[in-house]
Design a protein around this motif. Structure first.
Motif, PDB file in Angstrom:
ATOM      1  N   THR A   1     -75.068  18.011  -6.358  1.00  0.00           N
ATOM      2  CA  THR A   1     -75.881  17.827  -7.439  1.00  0.00           C
ATOM      3  C   THR A   1     -75.701  16.706  -8.181  1.00  0.00           C
ATOM      4  O   THR A   1     -76.753  16.086  -8.682  1.00  0.00           O
ATOM      5  CB  THR A   1     -74.612  19.309  -8.749  1.00  0.00           C
ATOM      6  OG1 THR A   1     -73.890  18.356  -8.777  1.00  0.00           O
ATOM      7  CG2 THR A   1     -75.005  20.227  -8.489  1.00  0.00           C
TER       8      THR A   1
ATOM      9  N   SER B   1     -79.605  14.280  -8.460  1.00  0.00           N
ATOM     10  CA  SER B   1     -79.872  14.164  -9.824  1.00  0.00           C
ATOM     11  C   SER B   1     -79.822  12.426  -9.539  1.00  0.00           C
ATOM     12  O   SER B   1     -81.335  11.980  -9.793  1.00  0.00           O
ATOM     13  CB  SER B   1     -78.611  14.290  -9.855  1.00  0.00           C
ATOM     14  OG  SER B   1     -79.215  13.633 -11.618  1.00  0.00           O
TER      15      SER B   1
ATOM     16  N   ASN C   1     -78.111  18.713 -15.207  1.00  0.00           N
ATOM     17  CA  ASN C   1     -78.261  19.270 -16.359  1.00  0.00           C
ATOM     18  C   ASN C   1     -79.395  20.176 -15.732  1.00  0.00           C
ATOM     19  O   ASN C   1     -78.849  21.616 -15.421  1.00  0.00           O
ATOM     20  CB  ASN C   1     -78.458  19.611 -18.025  1.00  0.00           C
ATOM     21  CG  ASN C   1     -78.292  21.018 -18.151  1.00  0.00           C
ATOM     22  OD1 ASN C   1     -77.275  21.323 -18.069  1.00  0.00           O
ATOM     23  ND2 ASN C   1     -79.519  20.715 -19.513  1.00  0.00           N
ATOM     24  N   ASP C   2     -81.088  19.866 -15.862  1.00  0.00           N
ATOM     25  CA  ASP C   2     -81.311  20.881 -14.979  1.00  0.00           C
ATOM     26  C   ASP C   2     -80.945  21.078 -13.673  1.00  0.00           C
ATOM     27  O   ASP C   2     -81.157  22.225 -12.360  1.00  0.00           O
ATOM     28  CB  ASP C   2     -83.466  20.208 -14.626  1.00  0.00           C
ATOM     29  CG  ASP C   2     -83.111  19.434 -15.396  1.00  0.00           C
ATOM     30  OD1 ASP C   2     -82.617  20.780 -17.105  1.00  0.00           O
ATOM     31  OD2 ASP C   2     -84.109  17.995 -16.391  1.00  0.00           O
TER      32      ASP C   2
ATOM     33  N   THR D   1     -78.663  22.973 -13.677  1.00  0.00           N
ATOM     34  CA  THR D   1     -78.786  24.909 -13.460  1.00  0.00           C
ATOM     35  C   THR D   1     -80.067  25.342 -12.730  1.00  0.00           C
ATOM     36  O   THR D   1     -79.772  26.783 -11.759  1.00  0.00           O
ATOM     37  CB  THR D   1     -79.698  24.526 -14.821  1.00  0.00           C
ATOM     38  OG1 THR D   1     -79.578  24.818 -15.874  1.00  0.00           O
ATOM     39  CG2 THR D   1     -80.774  25.953 -15.683  1.00  0.00           C
TER      40      THR D   1
END
Length: 139
Positions: A55, A59, A67-68, A71
């Motif tokens: 992640t 990112s 956060n996106d 999720t």
């Protein structure tokens, strides 16, 4: 206290499966306890580390918010990654010729269940560990 109760429930579940498979299993209870510990401390920590690296790197590469990414990864990549991490010890054990000859299907099923139980225990501890303040007190 909640962590102890969850660990007790995990141990009871593994013991119940071992009792159900006692007629055909050759794996010992100590091996099943080791598998629970391996799922708890080994597989779960490797999965968390891989998810963390995945992640954060995605990112940084895409420029999207963390956060996106978390999720979206929570219902796309993470479940597949977790299942692959959980099944890896069984594949390694299955590749050993001694275990392949001696262990039966019941043994592999019990060890896989114990690995998954340990992994599930760590997931529950991480999920509910920060929510102890929401517990209701009974007099």
């Amino acid at each position: 206290m909640l962590a102890l109760l969850m660990a007790f429930a995990t141990a009871c579940g593994v013991l119940q499966l071992a009792a159900l498979g006692s007629a055909t299993r050759t794996v010992r209870l100590g091996t099943l306890a080791l598998a629970v510990g391996s799922g708890l401390y080994g597989c779960a920590m490797i999965a968390v580390l891989l998810q963390f690296v995945y992640t954060r790197s995605l990112s940084a590469l895409t420029g999207r918010g963390l956060n996106d990414i978390v999720t979206i990864a929570g219902y796309t990549v993470d479940p597949v990654l977790e299942e692959l991490v959980k099944i890896t010890p069984l594949v390694v054990i299955g590749c050993r010729s001694r275990a392949r000859v001696q262990w039966r299907l019941t043994d592999h099923l019990l060890v896989g269940s114990a690995l998954g139980a340990g992994f599930g225990l760590m997931e529950a501890l991480l999920y509910y560990g920060g929510r102890s303040g929401a517990a209701l007190a009974f007099p």
